[in-house]
Structure formats: C-alpha cells, structure tokens
Scaffold this motif. Structure first.
Motif, PDB file in Angstrom:
ATOM      1  N   ARG A 398     -46.737  -4.173-137.327  1.00 62.96           N
ATOM      2  CA  ARG A 398     -46.163  -2.781-136.977  1.00 62.96           C
ATOM      3  C   ARG A 398     -46.131  -2.068-138.218  1.00 62.96           C
ATOM      4  O   ARG A 398     -46.298  -0.821-138.280  1.00 62.96           O
ATOM      5  CB  ARG A 398     -44.989  -2.969-136.004  1.00 62.96           C
ATOM      6  N   GLU A 399     -45.386  -2.639-139.370  1.00 66.08           N
ATOM      7  CA  GLU A 399     -45.040  -1.946-140.320  1.00 66.08           C
ATOM      8  C   GLU A 399     -46.218  -1.323-141.126  1.00 66.08           C
ATOM      9  O   GLU A 399     -46.070  -0.439-142.063  1.00 66.08           O
ATOM     10  CB  GLU A 399     -44.266  -2.746-141.433  1.00 66.08           C
ATOM     11  N   SER A 400     -47.686  -1.642-140.796  1.00 71.32           N
ATOM     12  CA  SER A 400     -48.603  -1.139-141.560  1.00 71.32           C
ATOM     13  C   SER A 400     -49.062   0.164-141.323  1.00 71.32           C
ATOM     14  O   SER A 400     -49.931   0.748-141.745  1.00 71.32           O
ATOM     15  CB  SER A 400     -49.784  -2.176-141.300  1.00 71.32           C
ATOM     16  N   LEU A 401     -48.311   0.641-140.236  1.00 70.54           N
ATOM     17  CA  LEU A 401     -48.601   2.056-139.844  1.00 70.54           C
ATOM     18  C   LEU A 401     -48.089   2.781-140.899  1.00 70.54           C
ATOM     19  O   LEU A 401     -46.898   2.807-141.196  1.00 70.54           O
ATOM     20  CB  LEU A 401     -48.050   2.518-138.388  1.00 70.54           C
ATOM     21  N   LEU A 402     -48.746   3.942-141.519  1.00 73.07           N
ATOM     22  CA  LEU A 402     -48.117   4.625-142.653  1.00 73.07           C
ATOM     23  C   LEU A 402     -47.500   5.784-141.575  1.00 73.07           C
ATOM     24  O   LEU A 402     -48.329   6.686-141.049  1.00 73.07           O
ATOM     25  CB  LEU A 402     -49.150   5.439-143.280  1.00 73.07           C
ATOM     26  N   ASP A 403     -46.190   5.590-141.375  1.00 68.05           N
ATOM     27  CA  ASP A 403     -45.459   6.290-140.279  1.00 68.05           C
ATOM     28  C   ASP A 403     -44.659   7.552-140.623  1.00 68.05           C
ATOM     29  O   ASP A 403     -43.750   7.944-140.128  1.00 68.05           O
ATOM     30  CB  ASP A 403     -44.770   5.446-139.761  1.00 68.05           C
ATOM     31  N   ARG A 404     -44.903   8.330-141.646  1.00 71.44           N
ATOM     32  CA  ARG A 404     -44.365   9.759-141.995  1.00 71.44           C
ATOM     33  C   ARG A 404     -44.404  10.382-140.973  1.00 71.44           C
ATOM     34  O   ARG A 404     -43.467  11.375-140.521  1.00 71.44           O
ATOM     35  CB  ARG A 404     -45.049  10.101-143.505  1.00 71.44           C
ATOM     36  N   PHE A 405     -45.439  10.671-140.437  1.00 75.40           N
ATOM     37  CA  PHE A 405     -45.755  11.590-139.255  1.00 75.40           C
ATOM     38  C   PHE A 405     -45.607  11.146-137.657  1.00 75.40           C
ATOM     39  O   PHE A 405     -45.859  12.057-137.029  1.00 75.40           O
ATOM     40  CB  PHE A 405     -46.734  12.465-139.506  1.00 75.40           C
ATOM     41  N   GLY A 406     -45.452   9.861-137.853  1.00 74.55           N
ATOM     42  CA  GLY A 406     -45.618   9.311-136.276  1.00 74.55           C
ATOM     43  C   GLY A 406     -45.141   7.890-136.274  1.00 74.55           C
ATOM     44  O   GLY A 406     -45.618   7.029-137.430  1.00 74.55           O
ATOM     45  N   GLN A 407     -44.233   7.442-135.460  1.00 72.22           N
ATOM     46  CA  GLN A 407     -43.520   6.033-135.714  1.00 72.22           C
ATOM     47  C   GLN A 407     -44.051   5.295-134.255  1.00 72.22           C
ATOM     48  O   GLN A 407     -43.868   6.014-133.386  1.00 72.22           O
ATOM     49  CB  GLN A 407     -42.115   6.113-135.918  1.00 72.22           C
ATOM     50  N   VAL A 408     -44.056   3.996-134.242  1.00 71.03           N
ATOM     51  CA  VAL A 408     -44.098   3.425-133.125  1.00 71.03           C
ATOM     52  C   VAL A 408     -42.955   2.342-133.059  1.00 71.03           C
ATOM     53  O   VAL A 408     -42.969   1.473-134.400  1.00 71.03           O
ATOM     54  CB  VAL A 408     -45.468   2.537-133.061  1.00 71.03           C
ATOM     55  N   SER A 409     -42.041   2.196-132.153  1.00 73.81           N
ATOM     56  CA  SER A 409     -40.909   1.265-132.155  1.00 73.81           C
ATOM     57  C   SER A 409     -41.387   0.058-131.611  1.00 73.81           C
ATOM     58  O   SER A 409     -42.553  -0.279-131.034  1.00 73.81           O
ATOM     59  CB  SER A 409     -39.771   1.721-131.523  1.00 73.81           C
ATOM     60  N   PRO A 410     -40.445  -1.141-132.061  1.00 73.02           N
ATOM     61  CA  PRO A 410     -41.182  -2.383-131.954  1.00 73.02           C
ATOM     62  C   PRO A 410     -41.440  -2.671-130.144  1.00 73.02           C
ATOM     63  O   PRO A 410     -42.517  -3.225-130.029  1.00 73.02           O
ATOM     64  CB  PRO A 410     -39.982  -3.323-132.098  1.00 73.02           C
ATOM     65  N   ASP A 411     -40.887  -1.911-129.294  1.00 71.27           N
ATOM     66  CA  ASP A 411     -41.139  -2.099-127.820  1.00 71.27           C
ATOM     67  C   ASP A 411     -42.113  -0.983-127.488  1.00 71.27           C
ATOM     68  O   ASP A 411     -42.278  -0.679-126.270  1.00 71.27           O
ATOM     69  CB  ASP A 411     -39.713  -1.872-127.251  1.00 71.27           C
ATOM     70  N   GLY A 412     -42.698  -0.321-128.398  1.00 76.37           N
ATOM     71  CA  GLY A 412     -44.000   0.531-128.121  1.00 76.37           C
ATOM     72  C   GLY A 412     -43.553   2.000-127.732  1.00 76.37           C
ATOM     73  O   GLY A 412     -44.164   2.407-126.726  1.00 76.37           O
ATOM     74  N   VAL A 413     -42.503   2.559-128.271  1.00 79.72           N
ATOM     75  CA  VAL A 413     -42.376   3.987-128.246  1.00 79.72           C
ATOM     76  C   VAL A 413     -42.904   4.936-129.251  1.00 79.72           C
ATOM     77  O   VAL A 413     -42.341   4.484-130.300  1.00 79.72           O
ATOM     78  CB  VAL A 413     -40.900   4.223-127.557  1.00 79.72           C
ATOM     79  N   TYR A 414     -43.619   5.810-128.698  1.00 77.18           N
ATOM     80  CA  TYR A 414     -44.363   6.474-130.004  1.00 77.18           C
ATOM     81  C   TYR A 414     -43.383   7.862-130.239  1.00 77.18           C
ATOM     82  O   TYR A 414     -43.135   8.594-129.188  1.00 77.18           O
ATOM     83  CB  TYR A 414     -45.526   7.164-129.616  1.00 77.18           C
ATOM     84  N   THR A 415     -42.913   8.129-131.374  1.00 79.33           N
ATOM     85  CA  THR A 415     -42.104   9.386-131.792  1.00 79.33           C
ATOM     86  C   THR A 415     -42.801   9.976-133.023  1.00 79.33           C
ATOM     87  O   THR A 415     -43.620   9.388-133.889  1.00 79.33           O
ATOM     88  CB  THR A 415     -40.598   9.055-132.091  1.00 79.33           C
ATOM     89  N   SER A 416     -42.525  11.150-133.094  1.00 78.80           N
ATOM     90  CA  SER A 416     -42.963  12.019-134.197  1.00 78.80           C
ATOM     91  C   SER A 416     -42.157  13.061-134.466  1.00 78.80           C
ATOM     92  O   SER A 416     -41.726  13.607-133.557  1.00 78.80           O
ATOM     93  CB  SER A 416     -44.526  12.470-133.948  1.00 78.80           C
ATOM     94  N   PRO A 417     -41.992  13.465-135.717  1.00 77.60           N
ATOM     95  CA  PRO A 417     -41.337  14.899-136.146  1.00 77.60           C
ATOM     96  C   PRO A 417     -42.091  15.947-135.875  1.00 77.60           C
ATOM     97  O   PRO A 417     -41.445  17.137-135.722  1.00 77.60           O
ATOM     98  CB  PRO A 417     -40.916  14.788-137.441  1.00 77.60           C
ATOM     99  N   ILE A 418     -43.486  15.772-135.530  1.00 79.13           N
ATOM    100  CA  ILE A 418     -44.081  17.027-135.003  1.00 79.13           C
ATOM    101  C   ILE A 418     -44.689  16.822-133.557  1.00 79.13           C
ATOM    102  O   ILE A 418     -45.650  16.043-133.540  1.00 79.13           O
ATOM    103  CB  ILE A 418     -45.286  17.225-135.894  1.00 79.13           C
ATOM    104  N   PRO A 419     -44.056  17.483-132.699  1.00 72.60           N
ATOM    105  CA  PRO A 419     -44.532  16.875-131.295  1.00 72.60           C
ATOM    106  C   PRO A 419     -45.947  17.459-131.041  1.00 72.60           C
ATOM    107  O   PRO A 419     -46.697  16.652-130.318  1.00 72.60           O
ATOM    108  CB  PRO A 419     -43.612  17.720-130.533  1.00 72.60           C
ATOM    109  N   SER A 420     -46.477  18.493-131.548  1.00 73.25           N
ATOM    110  CA  SER A 420     -47.754  18.946-131.376  1.00 73.25           C
ATOM    111  C   SER A 420     -48.893  18.079-131.898  1.00 73.25           C
ATOM    112  O   SER A 420     -48.745  18.133-133.197  1.00 73.25           O
ATOM    113  CB  SER A 420     -47.941  20.539-131.600  1.00 73.25           C
ATOM    114  N   PRO A 421     -49.561  17.307-130.975  1.00 71.47           N
ATOM    115  CA  PRO A 421     -50.646  16.502-131.631  1.00 71.47           C
ATOM    116  C   PRO A 421     -51.535  17.312-132.867  1.00 71.47           C
ATOM    117  O   PRO A 421     -51.927  16.786-133.573  1.00 71.47           O
ATOM    118  CB  PRO A 421     -51.463  16.102-130.511  1.00 71.47           C
TER     119      PRO A 421
END
Ligand code: FAD
Length: 770
Positions: A398-421
C-alpha cells in the motif's frame, strides 16, 4: 530603329525630363524606385495610382512621373546614374548625418533652388514614400554617400567583452555550469560517433554514474529531502552541449524518476528512495505513456486495484496496447518504475495515480509478473535504453502509492486534499512541469551548439569573390547572414525568456502553477521547434562538412528531433496554451461548466484591441521600425487580436449548440496560432526586460540590435497576417524586409563573439568549429 537605339533615345528623353522643375522633389524617390531594381510592375503601378490620386500636381509633373514609373519602359542604367548625379548636384552641402527621409530630401532640393515648398506636393511625396516601402533615412544616406563599404577587418574585432556576455547568460549558477563545461571537455566525455548501440548504452550509463558520483544528481546537502531545482536545471541545460543520450538518460533518472518521487510522494518515499536514486544506487524509470495513450494521459488504461485484504495494489495491463511504451531506462537498467495507472478502490475509480513498482531483481532479471521489451533502434538517442513494460497482476505494498495528492487507508478508504478529480489530475501533472522546462532549456543549448559550429565555420570558410580579389568568407554573403543571424538573435531572445521562466518556476508553489504550466507548454514547443529548425539550417550552412558525423550536427539533428514530441507533443502543448489563453489562464477547457466557459469567451471576445492608427501602418522609417514600442506593440496586438477572434469563433459555435469538443476542433488552427503569437510576444517582452535589467551599457548596446532582429524577423515571417489585418501596408512590409537585411549585417559583425558568449566548451566543439 534597333532595340539598342530605342533604349538610348528613351534614356536621352528621360534625362531631359530632369529639366522639368516640378519634378525636382520627386527625384530621390524616383531614384530609389529604380535603383535597387526590386520593385514589381504591380508595385510601380500602385505608386503610379498614388500619383494619379495625389492632389495639386500639375499635369506636366503628373505626366513626367507617369513616364518615370512606367513598368513597361524602365529607365536605362545611364538614366538612373544621371538621376543620381542630378540629386547629388542639388544636394551639395547636405550631409548624411542630417536625418532626412526621401520626402525631406526632396523638399530640401526644392528649397535649395529658392522656391517655396508646396504642402500638397509634400503630402503627395509622403504618400509615395510610404507606398515605396523603403527605410527612408537609410535610402537617403545611400543617395548622399553611396553604399557603405564592407567594414575593414579591424572593425570586425569583438566590440564587446564576450566573457561578460557569457556571465550574463549563465546567471546565478555560473560556477556550476563551468564545472560541467570542464567535465564535458575531458576526453572521456567526448561524444563518440559510430559506437555500436550496446557499447553506447554502457558508455552512457558509466557517464551517468560519473555525474552522480560527483553529486550532480542532487546537491550533497539535500540528497534525501528538498530538491534544488535551480541547480538541477542549470546542470541539465549545460549537459546539453555534450552527448544528448547522456542528457536524456540523466533526465530520465534525476528529472523524471526522482522528480516523480519528490513531487508526487511524501516524506516516507523521500526518505526511503531519494538518496539511492540520486547516487544512482537505484536506477529507475518514469512509466506514463502507453502505446494507445501518449498525449492523452487522462485515459491511460493500466489498472491499480486496491486489495483490502492484503493491503496491496495489484498492477495490471488490461490488453496489449495498454503496455507502457518508449520508457527511458526501462529496456536495460531500471530496477524500479514510477507507474501511472488508474486507481481503483472497492470498485470505484479515482483516476490516474502514480505507484512505485519494482521491475527487476538485483540480478537485473524482470520480477515475476513484469514483462520487458526493448524498443530497439531509434532515429537518435541510441545510448538510451527505451523499453516497454507489461504488468500481469503485480503486487506492491500500500505504501507504494505516491500519495501526496491521494491516499488509500489500510481499510480501503480513498481521501484527497483535492476533492475534484479533474483538478487533482491537472495538479498532479502540473507538478511535473519541471521536465518540460528542462527540455526547453536543453533545446536552447542545442541551438547554441549548432550556431557556434556554423558561425565559426562560416567566418573562415571562403567561397567565390570579386574578380581578381581573394575569396570572401561565406558569412559575408547576405543569404548566409539571412539564414544564421535571425536564428542567432532568436536564440538570445529565447535565452532571456527561458531564464525568466525558470525564475518564475522556482518561485512558484507546486499547487499554484496553472498559468505557469501553460506558458511552460508554449515555450517548450517554441524552443524545441526553434532548435530543430536552427540545427537543420546550420547543417546546410556547413555544406558537406555539416554532414560528417565528426562535426556533430548529424547526431544533434537526430537526437533533438524527438524534443518536439516527448515531455508533451508540441502541437498538443500549443493547444493547451491556446485554450488557457481564451479561458484567462483560469482553468482548462474541459473542466469548466458550459456557462462559465461562455462567460470567459464573451469576456475575451469583447476585449478591446487598440485601434489601428492609419499613419502608423504606413510609417517606414528606420527609427520607427527599430523602436521598441512599435515592435512590442505589433507583437502584442497580434496576440491580443487572435485571442479575441478565436474566443468569438468559439463562443459563436457554443452559442449555436456545438459542444465544446467540437467547437475547439473547428478552431484548432486558430488556437495554435494564438498560442504561438502569444509566446512570440512574451519572448520579445522578456528579452526587452532582460536588456533593461542588464547593468552593463556595452552589453545593452550589443543586445539591442538582436532584440530588433528577433522582433522584426517575427513580423516579417507573419507579414501575411499583418497585411491581412491591415496592421501594415505593403510598403511597411517591404521596409521591414530591408531592415532585416541590414540588421543581419549588423549582427554579423559581432557574430563570432556572440556565439563565443554561449560558452560551448571547447571539448564539445567539432574540428570545423575548433
Ligand atoms: C525517445 C522517446 C523517449 C520517451 N521517454 C518516455 C519516458 O521516459 N516516459 C514516458 O512516459 N514516455 C516517454 N515517451 C513518450 C512520449 O512522451 C510520447 O511519445 C508523447 O507524449 C506523445 O505521445 P504519442 O507518441 O502517443 O503521440 P500521440 O499523442 O498519439 O500523437 C501523435 C500525433 O497526433 C497529434 N495529436 C494528438 N492529439 C491531438 C489533438 N488533440 N489534436 C491534434 N493533434 C493531436 C500529435 O500532435 C502528434 O503529431 C518517450 C517517447 C520517445 C519517442
């Protein structure tokens, strides 16, 4: 009567016309009309029609002018000489230093006879001078003192300090640039034409290792953290004087791959990878492009599905044409790749994200699930191992995602500081804009190298010459100057514009680069197109020598060709800028609501363009044509006019119900021209500002004609547009052409020190330029 007798009779008749007193003020104009022999019959007829339209001329003057301007009956060479002699007799006592245009000189001839000057005649003369389209003061000077003789050799000695110019161009990182220059001058770094592909790749890798070991992949103090983009860009720009496979491999590792970790990753990625990447312990690649999707990154098809159970992403190439393609470093050397893929979490797609994916083990074999293929021989850059990648269920943590602009939590919840895709997508890509800046700079260095070779060669190579005299250096031929000097001036102009862009880039925040991004796109396109045009011109300018591999132009041509394609295809990039200009740099086209788009277009379409001044459209004197406000004004006017007109066309289509995709497609040529015009205007502005900011008066004096030549060459190249839109009259377009010729001569006198100031290291120069 034989043809010869007819001509003689006509000459005598015309010579006798010099006795017509009313013709006196028109003599300089008539002389210039015939002296150069470059007026077309249509142009003579146009001038004749202006005579007919002029008020207040006596019938005898009108008739005499009509005969002089008759394209069917040109005056003999003797008549033209008589005319010149008559003018010079009348102008005795005038000096060339008096700034007179042809109208002034004509009126002075009248005054010298003690007769009054009639305003109607003066008006008629002005109209004719404008229609003639000559740089009046220069033409007058030639009448009074004749052609300026070629400057003696002593006058061609450097009139300025090339070292001081070099310091100005190098700017802040001069010491670093000089280090790279001396490294490239070492025999070990010399490009070696004819090396086989495998050996070439080995050599390029060893060069990269050498650069990394000396810390050029990053400054030592920040191996693991913040990058120093200013140093990196200066290094990259200077490396482009050397072997371009080295440059591109260096860029793939330290620019694209390290840059993706730096820009898209977070602290954990920086700490874990950057040190190894920047010392080249870990070789990587940047895998964005797919066979099916190059320019359209948004629609790439590689999948990255999150597996919640195992907290891993599963990378997959869904079909053959979704393979990664052309990837630099992938065919042989990269152990790991930044892979761009569509992120899917719990069946929901979150768009393109980047992942760090191991592709080779420690022994260099592809890891299970990864297939790698070599792209094979290319047009150029064969020291770089470009390859293709397929992923078949490759699992990464999971840590291999370069996650500055979008993160995935261990239980599979996607979050991003920039809501608009879509905003997130453009922000992510925007952080990678540094690579594009680098390619623009490298293209500039390639242009400098080619010009240094061609100018030095042309200053020594002699061909032909006057009867009985030594042969002439080819750089003294007008056509040779016409090929090289405008490109030399443009290279200086682009240097100032790109350096300005670098400063803006370094000062900007990653999240705040929307406007900058579109300007980078435009400048990258213009700089790389300039490079390939300049290199081809220089190749031809060196004749057969230019074709020999040892003289570097052949490889330079092959290696820079792709600069117009990678880091964004130039045509696509200019569209990006064009769209951004009509939407006021605020958003990309596709992102805006239709209502918002129409409002922006309406605002742009209604932008007031300054009125054309009918006098200015006709002014042809040299001082005006060299004047900065005229030059910048004309280039700005074109850009502004194009933004307004393309916005009106787009709005009209959208108002009529066309969707924005269709509307853009129907106006694509217009958008691209708008973008190009904007970049040209911007380049002239940055050049002018750069000259003003230079504290050395001598350098400012040398740069001024380069600015004039760059700007006038742009106007000349697009004269069709300016004539179409009434910004010039025909006479003005011709006056510009003549002044470009004159400026080419002026710049030629300084051409060698001007290329010396580029600071191409001696070790990078081929035998013909040594
Ligand atoms: C030597 C080399 C090295 C490379 N290195 C890398 C690398 O390390 N990593 C990486 O990810 N990629 C790399 N690339 C890929 C490169 O970035 C792409 O080739 C580039 O983005 C263009 O994509 P494409 O080749 O698919 O061309 P396309 O996008 O298919 O374009 C083909 C033509 O269509 C035109 N076109 C496309 N869209 C439009 C439109 N909307 N309107 C009008 N015309 C259009 C273009 O102007 C172009 O002339 C490399 C490519 C090469 C050749």
């Amino acid at each position: 009567m034989s043809a010869h007798d007819t001509r003689r009779a006509r000459g005598a008749e015309i010579t006798s016309l010099l006795g017509e007193p009313g013709l006196l003020p028109f003599l300089p104009l008539l002389y210039v009309a015939w002296a150069d022999g470059d007026l077309e019959p249509d142009e003579l007829r146009l001038i004749g029609s202006k005579v007919d339209a002029a008020e207040g001329l006596t019938p005898s003057v009108r008739a005499a002018l009509g005969r002089w301007l008759d394209p069917e009956a040109p005056p003999s060479a003797q008549s033209i000489q008589d005319l010149l002699a008559a003018i010079r007799r009348g102008a005795e006592g005038f000096t060339a230093s008096q700034k007179l245009n042809l109208t002034d000189l004509g009126m002075e001839l009248v005054r010298s006879t003690g007769h009054p000057v009639e305003p109607v005649v003066q008006d008629a003369l002005r109209a004719l001078e404008a229609a003639l389209g000559v740089a009046g003061e220069e033409a007058t000077r030639r009448i009074l003192i004749g052609e300026r003789p070629a400057p003696p050799a002593a006058e061609r000695r450097p009139a300025f300090d090339a070292e001081a110019m070099s310091r100005l161009l190098d700017g802040e990182h001069r010491a670093l640039r000089n280090e790279i220059r001396s490294l490239l001058s070492q025999p070990a770094f010399r490009p070696e034409p004819g090396l086989g592909r495998e050996a070439y790749r080995v050599k390029v890798l060893s060069w990269c290792r050498e650069l990394a070991s000396r810390g050029y992949g990053a400054s030592p103090e920040n191996l693991g953290g913040e990058s120093d983009d200013g140093r990196y860009l200066a290094t990259f720009e200077t490396l482009a004087f050397g072997d371009l496979s080295l440059l591109v491999k260096f860029g793939a590792q330290f620019g694209l791959f390290a840059g993706s970790i730096q820009q898209l990753g977070t602290r954990k990625h920086h700490e874990r990878y950057l040190r190894q990447v920047r010392t080249l312990e870990l070789l990587g690649c940047f895998a964005m492009t797919e066979t099916s999707h190059g320019s359209n990154v948004h629609d790439i098809e590689t999948l990255a599905n999150y597996d919640c159970q195992r907290q891993e992403f599963v990378l997959h190439t869904p079909h053959d044409r979704a393979r990664k393609d052309y990837i630099g470093n992938a065919a042989l050397h990269a152990r790991i790749a930044t892979v761009f893929a569509q992120l899917q979490v719990g069946g929901e797609s979150h768009g393109v994200h980047a992942f760090l994916v191991p592709i080779r083990d420690d022994d260099g074999r592809p890891v299970p699930g990864v297939r790698i293929e070599d792209c094979g021989e290319k047009m150029g850059l064969n020291g770089v191992d470009n390859g293709r990648l397929w992923f078949d269920g490759v699992r990464i943590p999971r840590e291999s995602l370069l996650d500055r602009f979008g993160q995935v939590s261990p239980d599979g919840v996607y979050t991003s500081p920039i809501p608009s895709p879509s905003k997130r997508f453009f922000t992510m890509l925007g952080t990678l804009v540094g690579g594009r800046v680098g390619v623009g700079l490298a293209a500039l260095s390639a242009s400098k190298l080619a010009l240094t070779i061609a100018v030095r060669y042309a200053s020594r190579r002699r061909q032909f010459g006057p009867e009985g005299a030594p042969e002439v250096p080819i750089l003294d031929y007008l056509s040779h100057q016409r090929r090289l000097m405008p490109r030399l001036a443009s290279t200086y102009a682009l240097d100032f514009a790109l350096k300005h862009l670098v400063r803006r880039y370094l000062e900007s925040r990653a999240e705040d680069r929307r406007e900058l991004e579109s300007i980078v796109a435009g400048l990258k396109a213009v700089s790389t197109w300039h490079a390939i045009d300049t290199i081809q011109t220089c190749r031809e300018a060196c004749g057969g020598q230019g074709y020999l591999a040892v003289n570097r132009l052949a490889a330079l041509k092959a290696d820079t060709d792709v600069f117009t394609t990678f880091e964004g295809d130039n045509t696509v990039l200019l569209q990006l800028l064009g769209k951004s200009l009509v939407t006021g740099h605020k958003r990309q086209f596709g992102e805006m609501s239709l209502g918002g788009l129409v409002r922006h277009l309406a605002a742009q379409a209604g932008t007031a363009i300054s009125e054309l001044n009918p006098v200015v459209t006709r002014i042809t004197d040299e001082a005006h044509l060299r004047d900065r406000s005229f030059l910048l004004g004309a280039l700005r006017w074109r850009a502004q006019h194009l933004v307004g007109s393309v916005a009106r066309r787009l709005k009209h289509r959208i108002d009529s119900g066309a969707d924005s995709f269709l509307a853009v497609n129907e106006c694509q040529d217009h958008l691209i021209e708008t973008a190009r015009a904007y970049v040209e205007s911007l380049v002239a502005e940055q050049f002018a500002e750069g000259i003003d900011a230079c504290s050395d008066a001598e350098l400012r004096r040398v740069l001024a004609p380069l600015f004039q030549l760059y700007s006038l060459w742009r106007l000349e190249s697009d004269r069709g547009w300016f004539l179409e839109h009434g910004y010039f009259e025909g006479g003005k377009a011709k006056a510009i052409r003549k002044l470009v010729n004159k400026l080419c001569g002026e710049v030629r006198s300084q051409a060698v020190p001007l290329v010396d100031a580029f600071g191409v290291p001696d070790g990078c120069l081929p035998p013909i330029a040594a």
